[in-house]
Design a protein around this motif. Structure first.
Motif, mmCIF file in Angstrom:
data_model
loop_
_atom_site.group_PDB
_atom_site.id
_atom_site.type_symbol
_atom_site.label_atom_id
_atom_site.label_comp_id
_atom_site.label_asym_id
_atom_site.label_seq_id
_atom_site.Cartn_x
_atom_site.Cartn_y
_atom_site.Cartn_z
ATOM 1 N N ILE A 141 -0.434 14.008 0.797
ATOM 2 C CA ILE A 141 -0.865 12.896 0.417
ATOM 3 C C ILE A 141 -2.209 13.010 -0.266
ATOM 4 O O ILE A 141 -3.212 13.556 -0.034
ATOM 5 C CB ILE A 141 -1.192 11.731 1.357
ATOM 6 C CG1 ILE A 141 0.116 11.297 2.091
ATOM 7 C CG2 ILE A 141 -1.842 10.324 0.824
ATOM 8 C CD1 ILE A 141 -0.055 10.404 3.243
ATOM 9 N N ILE A 182 -4.192 7.024 -2.394
ATOM 10 C CA ILE A 182 -3.607 5.835 -1.621
ATOM 11 C C ILE A 182 -4.002 4.756 -2.803
ATOM 12 O O ILE A 182 -4.995 4.641 -3.173
ATOM 13 C CB ILE A 182 -4.132 5.548 -0.360
ATOM 14 C CG1 ILE A 182 -4.025 6.760 0.619
ATOM 15 C CG2 ILE A 182 -3.812 4.272 0.312
ATOM 16 C CD1 ILE A 182 -4.890 6.756 2.002
ATOM 17 N N SER A 230 -8.113 6.459 7.169
ATOM 18 C CA SER A 230 -7.426 7.644 6.842
ATOM 19 C C SER A 230 -8.422 8.934 7.045
ATOM 20 O O SER A 230 -9.331 8.626 7.198
ATOM 21 C CB SER A 230 -7.327 7.851 5.226
ATOM 22 O OG SER A 230 -8.849 7.595 4.439
ATOM 23 N N ALA A 233 1.138 5.658 -0.209
ATOM 24 C CA ALA A 233 0.720 7.112 -0.416
ATOM 25 C C ALA A 233 1.485 7.708 -1.376
ATOM 26 O O ALA A 233 2.613 8.018 -1.135
ATOM 27 C CB ALA A 233 0.698 7.458 1.176
ATOM 28 N N CYS A 263 0.934 -1.094 -0.143
ATOM 29 C CA CYS A 263 0.219 0.022 -0.029
ATOM 30 C C CYS A 263 0.948 1.094 0.018
ATOM 31 O O CYS A 263 1.706 1.387 0.591
ATOM 32 C CB CYS A 263 -0.775 0.003 1.284
ATOM 33 S SG CYS A 263 -1.795 1.244 1.181
#
Lengths: 324, 23
Positions: A104, A107, A142, A98, A96
């Motif tokens: 960011i 994702i 998130s 970002a 995973c």
């Protein structure tokens, strides 16, 4: 039982049993922005591999006998720079990441299917993302912010890399700066806020259960890990803006005990940087913390005892810049 | 950390706060 103010002393044994450099992964074309460990494998066999990230590519490295590492695969991500790798505990064949410019912006998941022997990308989330954490059981939380409001969301991932389910969590008024899972409590999540508070959520219902102020000693604290024990919530915090003091040195990590019923807190342990060696960038795994010192060394602490247990001096090729 | 510093402690704090917090 008693909150101790431990002085930052490196144990004598740490000098002898300190960290040793066992291998180097050389990728001369791409300066590293992050590194993480991942499980990777096929046919029921899996091994611990490493992922390194540059701004435009991710490389997967696997162990080769006897003591070196070889690059197994590289993903090129040329449109948006990589900011960080987001570790997802207990997953396999999945990375995973970002991506963004200064903050960011998206994702993504990178997944390997051993059945089709192919890799694919999957876009999980876009927005102005302030904090992200991977949780056990294929879950990702998130926080993102627009001018008007903050959104906190948990995504449950499917094994094919899509989102199986999305749960909105009630946002606090202040921006969430970091999340940490609570060891042993699958449905509890803690976060720190820009107003220097610790918040607690129920992940199943999305409820915001409690907001507890950390205090003014260490502004802008970041949470890394939490444990629930004997009715108290112990939260591991780092203090990126903590100032060095004569009595306590420079703070790297602290463990605060909160009573979630009353919101009151007390210091449980403090891990200081070695005297005269400022530094900041750090990470936590279980009850160990690691940070890079400005001198270019890496220090490791036993967070519950507040003791520095190992020190890796700068290598012959240069200073360490990042510890995971 | 003593109970006098932190107030009354409950082992079931998570369930209790979940029952009290707004849905």
């Amino acid at each position: 039982d008693v909150a101790e103010q431990l002085t930052p002393v490196l144990l004598d044994s740490a000098r002898e049993e300190g960290l040793q450099l066992v291998s180097e992964l050389k990728d001369p074309w791409a300066p590293c922005v992050d590194v993480s460990a991942v499980w990777w494998g096929a046919g029921g066999r899996r091994e611990l591999c490493l992922v390194t990230a540059s701004e435009s590519a991710l490389s997967l490295w696997g162990p080769l006998p006897p003591h070196c590492w070889g690059k197994l695969y590289t993903w090129h991500l040329q449109e948006v720079p990589v900011i960080q790798i987001v570790p997802l505990p207990d997953t396999c064949n999945l990375v995973c990441v970002a991506l963004g410019e200064l903050e960011i912006g998206e994702i993504r998941l990178l997944i390997y299917s051993s059945e089709t022997d192919s890799f694919k990308h999957s876009l999980l989330k876009t927005g102005n993302i302030k904090a992200v954490v991977g949780l056990k059981d294929w879950r990702l939380v998130s926080s993102s912010r627009t001018m008007q409001e903050q959104q906190v969301e948990m995504v449950s991932l499917s094994e094919s890399g899509g989102s199986k389910d999305r749960q909105t969590l009630m946002p606090p008024e202040e921006t969430v700066t970091a999340f940490a899972e609570v060891e042993g409590m699958r449905e509890a999540l803690v976060g720190t806020t820009a107003g220097n508070s610790v918040v607690v959520w129920n992940l199943k219902t999305g409820q915001l259960l409690r907001k507890m102020h950390i205090g003014y000693s260490y502004p802008a604290s970041i949470c890394h890990r939490a444990y629930s024990d004997s009715g108290l919530l112990f939260v591991v915090l780092s203090h990126p803006h903590g100032k060095e003091s004569e009595c306590c040195g420079s703070p790297a990590f602290g463990v605060l005990a909160f009573n979630p019923r009353t919101g009151r807190s007390a210091a449980a342990a403090s891990s200081g940087l070695p005297p005269g060696q400022p530094g900041r960038q750090g990470d936590v795994w279980d009850t160990a913390g690691a940070a890079v010192l400005t001198s270019g060394a890496v220090a490791v602490w036993d967070l519950l005892r507040g003791r520095c247990t190992a020190l890796l001096p700068p290598g012959p090729a240069g200073h360490w810049a990042l510890a995971r | 950390c003593s109970e006098s510093d932190l107030g009354p402690i409950s082992l079931n704090w998570f369930e209790e706060l979940s029952a009290e917090a707004p849905p």
